[in-house]
Enzyme design. Structure first.
Site, PDB file in Angstrom:
ATOM      1  N   HIS A 223      54.112  48.293  47.551  1.00  0.00           N
ATOM      2  CA  HIS A 223      52.941  48.102  48.421  1.00  0.00           C
ATOM      3  C   HIS A 223      53.313  47.546  49.800  1.00  0.00           C
ATOM      4  CE1 HIS A 223      49.914  47.992  44.795  1.00  0.00           C
ATOM      5  NE2 HIS A 223      50.282  49.211  45.136  1.00  0.00           N
TER       6      HIS A 223
ATOM      7  N   CYS B 114      54.488  50.805  63.548  1.00  0.00           N
ATOM      8  CA  CYS B 114      53.706  51.513  64.560  1.00  0.00           C
ATOM      9  C   CYS B 114      53.364  52.894  64.015  1.00  0.00           C
ATOM     10  CB  CYS B 114      54.501  51.645  65.858  1.00  0.00           C
ATOM     11  SG  CYS B 114      53.645  52.634  67.099  1.00  0.00           S
TER      12      CYS B 114
ATOM     13  N   VAL C 219      53.622  41.722  48.206  1.00  0.00           N
ATOM     14  CA  VAL C 219      54.108  41.919  49.567  1.00  0.00           C
ATOM     15  C   VAL C 219      54.870  40.685  50.045  1.00  0.00           C
ATOM     16  CG1 VAL C 219      52.374  43.651  50.168  1.00  0.00           C
ATOM     17  CG2 VAL C 219      51.830  41.237  50.506  1.00  0.00           C
TER      18      VAL C 219
HETATM   19  P1  OAD Z   1      45.374  41.103  40.445  1.00  0.00           P
HETATM   20  O1  OAD Z   1      44.810  39.975  41.233  1.00  0.00           O
HETATM   21  O2  OAD Z   1      44.535  42.306  40.251  1.00  0.00           O
HETATM   22  O3  OAD Z   1      45.781  40.562  38.999  1.00  0.00           O
HETATM   23  C1  OAD Z   1      46.496  39.381  38.832  1.00  0.00           C
HETATM   24  C2  OAD Z   1      46.876  39.271  37.368  1.00  0.00           C
HETATM   25  O4  OAD Z   1      47.733  38.155  37.236  1.00  0.00           O
HETATM   26  C3  OAD Z   1      45.698  39.037  36.402  1.00  0.00           C
HETATM   27  O5  OAD Z   1      45.852  39.903  35.291  1.00  0.00           O
HETATM   28  C4  OAD Z   1      45.851  37.582  35.984  1.00  0.00           C
HETATM   29  O6  OAD Z   1      45.404  37.357  34.649  1.00  0.00           O
HETATM   30  C5  OAD Z   1      47.350  37.403  36.082  1.00  0.00           C
HETATM   31  N1  OAD Z   1      47.794  36.015  36.329  1.00  0.00           N
HETATM   32  C6  OAD Z   1      47.183  35.029  37.028  1.00  0.00           C
HETATM   33  N2  OAD Z   1      47.953  33.922  37.060  1.00  0.00           N
HETATM   34  C7  OAD Z   1      49.081  34.211  36.374  1.00  0.00           C
HETATM   35  C8  OAD Z   1      50.281  33.487  36.068  1.00  0.00           C
HETATM   36  N3  OAD Z   1      50.470  32.234  36.470  1.00  0.00           N
HETATM   37  N4  OAD Z   1      51.233  34.128  35.342  1.00  0.00           N
HETATM   38  C9  OAD Z   1      51.079  35.397  34.912  1.00  0.00           C
HETATM   39  N5  OAD Z   1      49.973  36.136  35.180  1.00  0.00           N
HETATM   40  C10 OAD Z   1      48.990  35.551  35.898  1.00  0.00           C
HETATM   41  O7  OAD Z   1      46.794  41.451  41.113  1.00  0.00           O
HETATM   42  P2  OAD Z   1      47.657  42.784  40.997  1.00  0.00           P
HETATM   43  O8  OAD Z   1      47.539  43.403  39.657  1.00  0.00           O
HETATM   44  O9  OAD Z   1      49.010  42.452  41.495  1.00  0.00           O
HETATM   45  O10 OAD Z   1      47.509  45.496  46.808  1.00  0.00           O
HETATM   46  O11 OAD Z   1      46.931  43.708  42.060  1.00  0.00           O
HETATM   47  C11 OAD Z   1      47.506  44.939  42.438  1.00  0.00           C
HETATM   48  C12 OAD Z   1      47.266  45.226  43.886  1.00  0.00           C
HETATM   49  O12 OAD Z   1      45.882  45.122  44.197  1.00  0.00           O
HETATM   50  C13 OAD Z   1      47.937  44.253  44.835  1.00  0.00           C
HETATM   51  O13 OAD Z   1      49.275  44.593  45.102  1.00  0.00           O
HETATM   52  C14 OAD Z   1      47.107  44.343  46.073  1.00  0.00           C
HETATM   53  C15 OAD Z   1      45.710  44.488  45.491  1.00  0.00           C
HETATM   54  O14 OAD Z   1      44.816  45.269  46.231  1.00  0.00           O
HETATM   55  C16 OAD Z   1      47.807  45.385  48.135  1.00  0.00           C
HETATM   56  O15 OAD Z   1      47.630  44.372  48.773  1.00  0.00           O
HETATM   57  C17 OAD Z   1      48.387  46.588  48.757  1.00  0.00           C
END
Ligand code: OAD
Length: 265
Positions: free
Chosen positions: A143, A151, A127
């Site tokens: 997302h 609103c 986001v």
């Molecule tokens: P997560 O927090 O679930 O996963 C983050 C991923 O990034 C993990 O697999 C880590 O191993 C990896 N990671 C961490 N540091 C890194 C780096 N420097 N380089 C590459 N990879 C790295 O986040 P998302 O998969 O994005 O939704 O989560 C999906 C959604 O869940 C988000 O958009 C959010 C959340 O609920 C909303 O806020 C709407």
């Protein structure tokens, strides 16, 4: 149009694909770099991990937001109805932190990957607007955005970059309060970005799909990665750890996005 829905449950569904037949991925930067060099069409799916090196916390890592905060108290419509001030204060803090964040070498490398004759189409779950700040032109946010308010009564969507907010919750002209224009648990994905992604898939062959910094916990992420694979793409996971993509990947570039992605140019 298929209706993609952000899951009801904040705990990720067990990946059906995880563990199937072991991991095909292997560390091979040179192989992927060659593919990038020849590619005319690259799809990129990013998650919180790509912004981690910009100082933005992820969700499910050890220091992740969902380890400290219960998403049921901050990221559902019910939580917002119950206590909009509490929810807005949390988002306001994230906005203040985000306002300091700058694109890191991972974002910059993806922006540099796009050039005449090579399309780079980015689908992000983030986001923040760090891809745009880095200079990427085709970025689809599935997302929502921390920098927009919406609103629910009259449908007004506003860009709002005030940090910290002077009024919590921010009011709408119609008298209702605005909510963050972010997809919460149990809500449908907004139709416009989903349509854009569907159209992208109709446009033909994809040479490479980079999935960067995401757990890939949601069905639609796995589905889009598989669809890219079926459209001809080499499927590459860029992540220091194993993600929910499991055995469907061709190559796992194990490392931080800010270190791995610049090596692909
Ligand atoms: P997560 O927090 O679930 O996963 C983050 C991923 O990034 C993990 O697999 C880590 O191993 C990896 N990671 C961490 N540091 C890194 C780096 N420097 N380089 C590459 N990879 C790295 O986040 P998302 O998969 O994005 O939704 O989560 C999906 C959604 O869940 C988000 O958009 C959010 C959340 O609920 C909303 O806020 C709407």
């Amino acid at each position: 149009m298929t209706e993609e829905r952000y899951p009801e449950s904040p705990s990720p569904p067990p990946s059906l694909l995880k563990g199937e037949g072991g991991t095909k991925g292997r560390e091979d930067v040179a192989l992927v770099r060659e593919r990038v060099a020849a590619a005319k069409n690259v799809m990129v799916i990013t998650g919180a991990g790509i912004s981690a090196e910009s100082g933005v916390p992820t969700f499910r890592d050890d220091n992740g937001l969902w380890k400290e905060f219960n998403p049921l108290d901050y990221a559902t419509r019910e939580a917002f109805r119950r206590d909009p001030v509490k929810v807005w204060k949390w988002y306001d803090e994230r906005r203040v932190n985000m306002a300091q964040a700058r694109p890191n070498p991972g974002h910059l490398a993806l922006a540099a990957m796009a050039r005449p004759g090579r399309r780079v189409f980015i689908v992000t779950q983030n986001v923040d607007d760090l891809h745009e700040q880095a200079g990427s032109k085709e970025v689809v946010h599935i997302h929502g955005s921390l920098w927009r308010t919406r609103c629910e009564r009259d449908g007004t969507v506003l860009e709002n970059r005030e940090t910290p907010l002077t009024e919590v919750p921010p009011p709408c002209m119609c008298g209702e309060i605005m909510r963050p224009d972010i997809v919460w648990f149990g809500e449908n994905l907004p139709w416009q970005p989903v349509e854009q992604i569907h159209h992208y898939f109709l446009e033909g062959r994809i040479d490479l799909c980079l999935v960067v910094g995401t757990e890939a916990s949601f069905g639609y992420i796995l589905q889009w990665a598989l669809q890219a694979h079926e459209a001809g793409a080499m499927l590459v996971d860029v992540n220091p750890r194993d993600s929910g993509l499991g055995s469907i990947i061709d190559v796992h570039l194990r490392g931080k996005a800010g270190e791995v992605l610049p090596k692909l140019l």
